[in-house]
Design a protein around this motif. Structure first.
Motif, PDB file in Angstrom:
ATOM      1  N   ILE A 127       5.032 -41.287 -44.153  1.00  0.00           N
ATOM      2  CA  ILE A 127       4.003 -40.365 -43.686  1.00  0.00           C
ATOM      3  C   ILE A 127       2.993 -41.216 -42.931  1.00  0.00           C
ATOM      4  O   ILE A 127       2.491 -42.208 -43.457  1.00  0.00           O
ATOM      5  CB  ILE A 127       3.299 -39.656 -44.866  1.00  0.00           C
ATOM      6  N   LEU A 128       2.720 -40.855 -41.682  1.00  0.00           N
ATOM      7  CA  LEU A 128       1.706 -41.540 -40.891  1.00  0.00           C
ATOM      8  C   LEU A 128       0.486 -40.624 -40.865  1.00  0.00           C
ATOM      9  O   LEU A 128       0.504 -39.574 -40.228  1.00  0.00           O
ATOM     10  CB  LEU A 128       2.219 -41.821 -39.478  1.00  0.00           C
ATOM     11  N   SER A 129      -0.536 -40.989 -41.608  1.00  0.00           N
ATOM     12  CA  SER A 129      -1.697 -40.120 -41.803  1.00  0.00           C
ATOM     13  C   SER A 129      -2.910 -40.659 -41.062  1.00  0.00           C
ATOM     14  O   SER A 129      -3.192 -41.858 -41.090  1.00  0.00           O
ATOM     15  CB  SER A 129      -2.007 -40.020 -43.299  1.00  0.00           C
ATOM     16  N   PHE A 130      -3.627 -39.735 -40.409  1.00  0.00           N
ATOM     17  CA  PHE A 130      -4.826 -40.115 -39.659  1.00  0.00           C
ATOM     18  C   PHE A 130      -6.102 -39.560 -40.281  1.00  0.00           C
ATOM     19  O   PHE A 130      -7.196 -39.868 -39.848  1.00  0.00           O
ATOM     20  CB  PHE A 130      -4.706 -39.633 -38.206  1.00  0.00           C
ATOM     21  N   LYS A 157       9.163 -43.592 -29.278  1.00  0.00           N
ATOM     22  CA  LYS A 157       9.105 -44.908 -29.909  1.00  0.00           C
ATOM     23  C   LYS A 157       7.675 -45.423 -29.776  1.00  0.00           C
ATOM     24  O   LYS A 157       7.164 -45.557 -28.664  1.00  0.00           O
ATOM     25  CB  LYS A 157      10.099 -45.857 -29.260  1.00  0.00           C
ATOM     26  N   ILE A 158       7.050 -45.679 -30.906  1.00  0.00           N
ATOM     27  CA  ILE A 158       5.649 -46.083 -30.906  1.00  0.00           C
ATOM     28  C   ILE A 158       5.468 -47.409 -31.637  1.00  0.00           C
ATOM     29  O   ILE A 158       6.329 -47.824 -32.407  1.00  0.00           O
ATOM     30  CB  ILE A 158       4.748 -45.005 -31.569  1.00  0.00           C
ATOM     31  N   ILE A 159       4.352 -48.055 -31.355  1.00  0.00           N
ATOM     32  CA  ILE A 159       3.953 -49.254 -32.097  1.00  0.00           C
ATOM     33  C   ILE A 159       2.792 -48.836 -32.985  1.00  0.00           C
ATOM     34  O   ILE A 159       1.838 -48.198 -32.532  1.00  0.00           O
ATOM     35  CB  ILE A 159       3.556 -50.392 -31.144  1.00  0.00           C
ATOM     36  N   ILE A 160       2.889 -49.183 -34.260  1.00  0.00           N
ATOM     37  CA  ILE A 160       1.893 -48.790 -35.260  1.00  0.00           C
ATOM     38  C   ILE A 160       1.251 -50.044 -35.834  1.00  0.00           C
ATOM     39  O   ILE A 160       1.941 -51.025 -36.126  1.00  0.00           O
ATOM     40  CB  ILE A 160       2.566 -48.013 -36.408  1.00  0.00           C
ATOM     41  N   LYS A 161      -0.066 -49.991 -36.006  1.00  0.00           N
ATOM     42  CA  LYS A 161      -0.774 -51.009 -36.784  1.00  0.00           C
ATOM     43  C   LYS A 161      -1.558 -50.257 -37.850  1.00  0.00           C
ATOM     44  O   LYS A 161      -2.125 -49.205 -37.580  1.00  0.00           O
ATOM     45  CB  LYS A 161      -1.738 -51.812 -35.919  1.00  0.00           C
ATOM     46  N   GLY A 178      -2.822 -44.449 -40.248  1.00  0.00           N
ATOM     47  CA  GLY A 178      -2.692 -44.706 -38.811  1.00  0.00           C
ATOM     48  C   GLY A 178      -3.994 -45.252 -38.249  1.00  0.00           C
ATOM     49  O   GLY A 178      -4.972 -44.517 -38.121  1.00  0.00           O
ATOM     50  N   ASP A 179      -4.012 -46.552 -37.939  1.00  0.00           N
ATOM     51  CA  ASP A 179      -5.224 -47.165 -37.397  1.00  0.00           C
ATOM     52  C   ASP A 179      -5.096 -47.490 -35.910  1.00  0.00           C
ATOM     53  O   ASP A 179      -6.102 -47.598 -35.211  1.00  0.00           O
ATOM     54  CB  ASP A 179      -5.553 -48.449 -38.163  1.00  0.00           C
ATOM     55  N   TYR A 180      -3.854 -47.648 -35.434  1.00  0.00           N
ATOM     56  CA  TYR A 180      -3.626 -48.015 -34.035  1.00  0.00           C
ATOM     57  C   TYR A 180      -2.229 -47.549 -33.657  1.00  0.00           C
ATOM     58  O   TYR A 180      -1.267 -47.858 -34.349  1.00  0.00           O
ATOM     59  CB  TYR A 180      -3.738 -49.539 -33.891  1.00  0.00           C
TER      60      TYR A 180
END
Length: 198
Positions: A127-130, A157-161, A178-180
């Motif tokens: 889960i990518l939560s903002f 296709k994404i890059i996640i930090k 999700g910070d970046y």
């Protein structure tokens, strides 16, 4: 004669009123200062020692919520979530790039994590939560910090930090903060630093 008495008494009344007001203001500010000092002394809780934390944890583990949580941790679902966390923990700790693929533009049913999406990182689903979605609406301005994220599509296709990965028994997937986010070399989202934070 009455006019002269009124003229003499009126300034005395005004002056005594001012003296009384000043005295009560001074007493009030002293009282406020004492109250502030007392509350500031009381509001700083002493950090718990390691032994106290351990005792508090043991007490919580004996509660129905604690028992349920321990069962979830030992279950295959809990172990799978922990394994997913372990896979990305180093990247999260070092705030380095993680390659992800968007698998769903919505969170699992019943989620209470705010705005987010499902992503696959290194073969596992997350889960990518903002967080809660806030917008600044006015007649001439509509600003939504997640505006660019709404343009993402499944299979992008994404890059996640991220600075954090967590879990909750309610969810079958680790929760990545999700910070970046970057798409095709362009920054799609970067969390603003917290005001007043370090």
């Amino acid at each position: 004669m009455k006019k002269i008495i009124y003229v003499l008494i009126l300034p005395l009344i005004v002056v005594s009123g001012l003296v009384f007001s000043f005295a009560s203001f001074t007493n009030r500010s002293d009282a406020n200062r004492e109250i502030k000092n007392e509350t500031s002394k009381k509001s700083i809780p002493n950090p718990l020692s390691a032994a106290e934390r351990k005792t508090a944890l043991k007490k919580w583990e004996a509660t129905p919520d604690g028992i349920m949580y321990k069962k979830w941790e030992a279950s295959p679902a809990g172990k799978k979530v922990y394994a997913g966390e372990a896979k990305i923990r180093k990247a999260v700790r070092n705030y380095t790039n993680m390659n992800g693929v968007v698998t769903s533009l919505s969170l699992p049913p019943g989620s209470r994590l705010g705005f987010g999406m499902m992503v696959r990182i290194n073969g596992d689903d997350y889960i990518l939560s903002f967080g809660p979605e806030k917008s600044d609406k006015s007649f001439l301005n509509f600003n939504n910090e997640f505006q660019q994220l709404h343009k993402l599509k499944v299979n992008d296709k994404i890059i996640i930090k991220s600075h954090a990965v967590s879990h909750a028994p309610k969810y079958s997937y680790p929760i990545v903060s999700g910070d970046y986010i970057e798409l095709d070399g362009k920054i799609v989202y970067k969390r603003a630093p917290r005001k007043g934070g370090c």
